[in-house]
Write an enzyme that holds these catalytic residues in place. Sequence first.
Site, PDB file in Angstrom:
ATOM      1  N   LYS A  27       0.848  -1.192   0.000  1.00 54.09           N
ATOM      2  CA  LYS A  27       0.000   0.000   0.000  1.00 54.09           C
ATOM      3  C   LYS A  27       0.881   1.238   0.000  1.00 54.09           C
ATOM      4  CE  LYS A  27      -3.477  -0.445   2.591  1.00 54.09           C
ATOM      5  NZ  LYS A  27      -4.138  -0.824   3.833  1.00 54.09           N
ATOM      6  N   LYS A  79      -7.762  -5.692  -2.383  1.00 58.75           N
ATOM      7  CA  LYS A  79      -8.803  -4.893  -1.735  1.00 58.75           C
ATOM      8  C   LYS A  79      -8.899  -3.551  -2.418  1.00 58.75           C
ATOM      9  CE  LYS A  79      -5.842  -5.267   1.767  1.00 58.75           C
ATOM     10  NZ  LYS A  79      -5.332  -5.373   3.114  1.00 58.75           N
TER      11      LYS A  79
HETATM   12  O1  LIG Z   1      -4.571  -2.336   6.026  1.00 62.64           O
HETATM   13  C1  LIG Z   1      -4.140  -1.694   6.976  1.00 62.64           C
HETATM   14  C2  LIG Z   1      -3.846  -0.270   6.940  1.00 62.64           C
HETATM   15  O2  LIG Z   1      -2.747  -0.004   6.129  1.00 62.64           O
HETATM   16  C3  LIG Z   1      -3.738   0.272   8.288  1.00 62.64           C
HETATM   17  O3  LIG Z   1      -3.057   1.482   8.292  1.00 62.64           O
HETATM   18  P1  LIG Z   1      -3.197   2.442   9.538  1.00 62.64           P
HETATM   19  O4  LIG Z   1      -2.772   1.676  10.758  1.00 62.64           O
HETATM   20  O5  LIG Z   1      -2.279   3.568   9.228  1.00 62.64           O
HETATM   21  O6  LIG Z   1      -4.627   2.852   9.577  1.00 62.64           O
END
Ligand SMILES: O=C[C@H](O)COP(=O)(O)O
Length: 233
Positions: A27, A79
């Site tokens: 991501k 996703k």
């Molecule tokens: O899929 C999980 C997310 O990348 C969580 O990121 P975050 O902890 O910054 O909300």
Amino acid sequence: MQLLVSVRSADEAQIMGRYPIDRLDLKEPLHGSLGATSVDTWQDVVPTWHERFGVSIALGELLDGPDASYVPQQTDSIKVGLSGCRGLSDWPDQLRLLYESAPESVSRVAVYYADQQYAGCPLFEEVLEVAQHLACETILVDTFGKLTGTVLNLLSESELISMRNAVHAINCQFALAGSIQIDDLPAVKTIHPDIVAVRSAMCLADRSSQICEQQVAKFLNSFHESHVVTAQQ
Ligand SMILES: O=C[C@H](O)COP(=O)(O)O
């Protein structure tokens, strides 16, 4: 509970490869809550790590027209966010076409944003119904606006437990994310999702900064302590 960590690059994947986590997620945080990294990063990271971790790929937001045709065969799951889809009649079809463009072996994650009104995403019940229809394996509850606090500021423990039960009732896994921090782990333990997904808690500063090993070690200590207590209960 399994632990998933979102990474943005092969270097960050390498760092997480030194720690006892269960899943890796690709991501790019600068591109939003479910921002996609480049296809080159997918093709670099997935073949290297898929035997050790289930590797998932975030594809961005459905209405931005993501392309899943270059998702590597060994990817565990994909996703995509549903921001702006509330009230649109064809989002389930768009979602189906996106899923179908990925390799058949790749499983499907449906995402519900806890800040539903801000994200303009469909209601939880609608996401669940479509997820069941499209044979999704996992339902992820996450936050869209990462500056509005953690998922636990938006939904109560009892609401999240009800969501987990509804997800289990359709035989899916329940994944929980949304700026979860060490202090949130007691509540997370009570909610007991199948997968806890984090990035911010592993970073030097906010989620767009780099993963910091000191933060990783601190979070993992707390996570595994709370997990052991859970297992003994
Ligand atoms: O899929 C999980 C997310 O990348 C969580 O990121 P975050 O902890 O910054 O909300």
